[in-house]
Design an enzyme around this catalytic site. Structure first.
Site, short mmCIF file in Angstrom:
data_model
loop_
_atom_site.label_atom_id
_atom_site.label_comp_id
_atom_site.label_asym_id
_atom_site.label_seq_id
_atom_site.Cartn_x
_atom_site.Cartn_y
_atom_site.Cartn_z
N HIS A 1 -7.46 9.34 -1.76
CA HIS A 1 -6.77 9.37 -0.47
C HIS A 1 -7.68 9.97 0.76
CE1 HIS A 1 -2.29 9.39 1.19
NE2 HIS A 1 -3.14 9.19 2.24
N TYR B 1 3.06 9.80 -0.65
CA TYR B 1 4.16 9.46 -0.04
C TYR B 1 5.34 9.69 -0.53
CZ TYR B 1 0.37 6.62 2.43
OH TYR B 1 -0.60 6.29 3.28
N LYS C 1 -2.91 5.64 -4.05
CA LYS C 1 -3.87 6.60 -3.79
C LYS C 1 -3.67 7.97 -4.61
CE LYS C 1 -3.72 4.81 0.88
NZ LYS C 1 -2.08 4.55 0.98
N ASP D 1 0.93 -1.34 0.06
CA ASP D 1 0.05 -0.16 -0.05
C ASP D 1 0.76 1.34 -0.19
OD1 ASP D 1 -2.55 1.70 0.29
OD2 ASP D 1 -1.44 2.04 2.22
N1 LIG Z 1 -4.99 6.79 4.26
C1 LIG Z 1 -4.39 7.44 5.02
O1 LIG Z 1 -4.87 8.43 5.32
C2 LIG Z 1 -3.24 6.92 5.79
C3 LIG Z 1 -2.89 7.40 6.79
C4 LIG Z 1 -1.71 6.75 7.44
C5 LIG Z 1 -1.40 5.66 7.04
N2 LIG Z 1 -1.66 4.91 6.23
C6 LIG Z 1 -1.33 3.65 5.60
O2 LIG Z 1 -1.15 2.72 6.53
C7 LIG Z 1 -0.03 2.31 6.77
C8 LIG Z 1 0.24 2.03 8.18
O3 LIG Z 1 0.23 3.11 9.05
P1 LIG Z 1 1.41 3.73 10.13
O4 LIG Z 1 2.53 3.90 8.92
O5 LIG Z 1 0.75 5.06 10.47
O6 LIG Z 1 1.21 3.06 11.19
P2 LIG Z 1 1.48 1.32 11.72
O7 LIG Z 1 1.72 0.66 10.61
O8 LIG Z 1 0.43 1.27 12.73
O9 LIG Z 1 2.94 1.62 12.50
C9 LIG Z 1 4.24 1.86 12.12
C10 LIG Z 1 5.00 2.25 13.46
O10 LIG Z 1 5.29 1.07 13.94
C11 LIG Z 1 6.65 0.74 13.98
N3 LIG Z 1 6.63 -0.76 13.67
C12 LIG Z 1 6.29 -1.62 12.81
N4 LIG Z 1 6.21 -2.86 12.99
C13 LIG Z 1 6.35 -2.89 14.40
C14 LIG Z 1 6.57 -4.06 15.26
N5 LIG Z 1 6.07 -5.19 14.89
N6 LIG Z 1 6.94 -3.80 16.59
C15 LIG Z 1 7.17 -2.52 16.83
N7 LIG Z 1 7.11 -1.55 16.15
C16 LIG Z 1 6.63 -1.49 14.89
C17 LIG Z 1 7.11 1.42 12.68
O11 LIG Z 1 8.46 1.59 12.72
P3 LIG Z 1 9.84 0.95 11.80
O12 LIG Z 1 9.53 1.41 10.37
O13 LIG Z 1 10.98 1.56 12.41
O14 LIG Z 1 9.67 -0.48 12.17
C18 LIG Z 1 6.26 2.55 12.57
O15 LIG Z 1 7.04 3.61 13.50
C19 LIG Z 1 0.90 3.31 6.16
O16 LIG Z 1 2.24 2.95 6.06
C20 LIG Z 1 0.10 3.86 5.19
O17 LIG Z 1 0.26 2.70 4.04
C21 LIG Z 1 -2.64 5.34 5.43
#
Ligand SMILES: NC(=O)c1ccc[n+]([C@@H]2O[C@H](COP(=O)([O-])OP(=O)(O)OC[C@H]3O[C@@H](n4cnc5c(N)ncnc54)[C@H](OP(=O)(O)O)[C@@H]3O)[C@@H](O)[C@H]2O)c1
Length: 294
Positions: A110, A52, A77, A47
């Site tokens: 998005h 991004y 998106k 995704d």
């Molecule tokens: N549609 C939207 O508006 C929107 C908004 C936000 C996000 N998104 C999508 O959702 C995805 C995920 O959301 P997100 O990146 O905000 O949050 P997330 O996936 O809930 O959390 C990511 C964070 O957790 C850390 N992490 C990952 N796996 C881990 C584990 N097993 N143990 C401990 N820490 C861990 C990562 O750091 P490291 O990379 O250092 O491991 C990063 O800091 C995004 O990448 C994007 O594709 C969409």
């Protein structure tokens, strides 16, 4: 591991791997290797988003992984600065070119542009054209409130397949999820393991939550794995982000255990109703309309 992963079926019959790699805030120089690590671990779903600014690196990762493009579910998106019918068609061309693909598996809007919903509708009509023309396999939205979803659906022809929204144990959005279910739209969870807690809004870390650490101890899993399994038990798709190969592997190792109905309910009960980050409807072209380069 690729063989036992769960899939979800979208409302147009397209199959999507339930767990995908998210790449928001993955620096371009880290994104290619993160995508390679994910695909070699067994992920078949990535995704990304035009906003991004790492679609090119996602495309490089797909090429470098050695995994056949046809096996990979590529999701991206359109950003609000490319809303409008012609602009969104062009936004698709920019994304496809950067990703190095002819067809995108799932293309989302998005954000709703609450301040100019007519542009959101025009952008969605462009997604419908792309779907009809076979340039994308499924279309959807992200961050759409129940009211916006109702309006969009009443004014367009093709039901969105997905609404990607913030869902994690501390902000699980039952009303928005119910609206998605009512329309037959899949909920896809962003910040699924609570990454948004770092965006502000609340000060708890779900990895330290006793309900979750107790389940982790019971199943010999990590808190992140328990939370991802909770998404799967609900039937959601989830797209955890990491650039670290060991965490990328950890987040995918969630297909060999299940949570009971009561355990799922105990995680549901952690909802605080407090979102991480800004209200999506507060974004405007003036505040967030960053142009997407060719
Ligand atoms: N549609 C939207 O508006 C929107 C908004 C936000 C996000 N998104 C999508 O959702 C995805 C995920 O959301 P997100 O990146 O905000 O949050 P997330 O996936 O809930 O959390 C990511 C964070 O957790 C850390 N992490 C990952 N796996 C881990 C584990 N097993 N143990 C401990 N820490 C861990 C990562 O750091 P490291 O990379 O250092 O491991 C990063 O800091 C995004 O990448 C994007 O594709 C969409």
């Amino acid at each position: 591991m690729a063989n036992n992963q769960l899939h979800v079926t979208l409302n147009n019959g397209v199959e999507m791997p339930a767990i995908g790699l998210g790449v928001y805030q993955s620096a371009p120089e880290e994104t290619t290797e993160a995508v390679v690590a994910a695909l070699q671990t067994g992920y078949r779903h990535i995704d990304t988003a035009a906003a991004y600014f790492n679609e090119r690196e996602v495309g490089e990762g797909i090429m470098k992984s050695g995994v056949d493009r046809a096996e990979i579910f590529v999701e991206t998106k359109i950003w609000i600065s490319d809303y409008g019918y012609d602009e969104t068609l062009h936004g698709f061309e920019k994304s496809a070119r950067k990703l190095g693909v002819d067809q995108i598996d799932l293309l989302l809007l998005h954000q709703p542009l609450g301040s100019d919903f007519e542009k959101t509708i025009a952008a969605y009509k462009a997604l419908e054209t792309l779907l009809t023309d076979g340039r994308v396999r499924a279309i959807g939205v992200s961050n759409q409130t129940p009211a916006e979803l109702d309006e969009l659906i009443s004014r367009t022809e093709i039901l969105p397949a997905v609404n990607q929204i913030q869902v994690h144990p501390y902000y699980s959005q039952p009303e928005w999820r119910a609206a998605n279910v009512r329309h037959g739209i899949l909920t896809q969870s962003w910040s699924p393991i609570g990454g948004s807690y770092t965006y502000g809004g609340f000060d708890k870390n779900p990895f330290e939550e006793p309900v979750i650490t107790a389940l982790a101890a019971k199943y010999g899993k990590t808190p992140a794995q328990v939370i991802l399994r909770w998404h799967l038990e609900h039937g959601f798709s989830a797209i955890p982000k990491s650039v670290k190969p060991h965490r990328i592997a950890e987040n995918f190792d969630v297909f060999d255990f299940t949570l009971t109905t009561d355990e799922v309910a105990s995680v549901d009960a952690l909802d605080t109703g407090v979102r991480g980050g800004p209200d999506p409807d507060s974004l405007t072209l003036e505040s967030h309309g960053v142009p997407i380069p060719e």
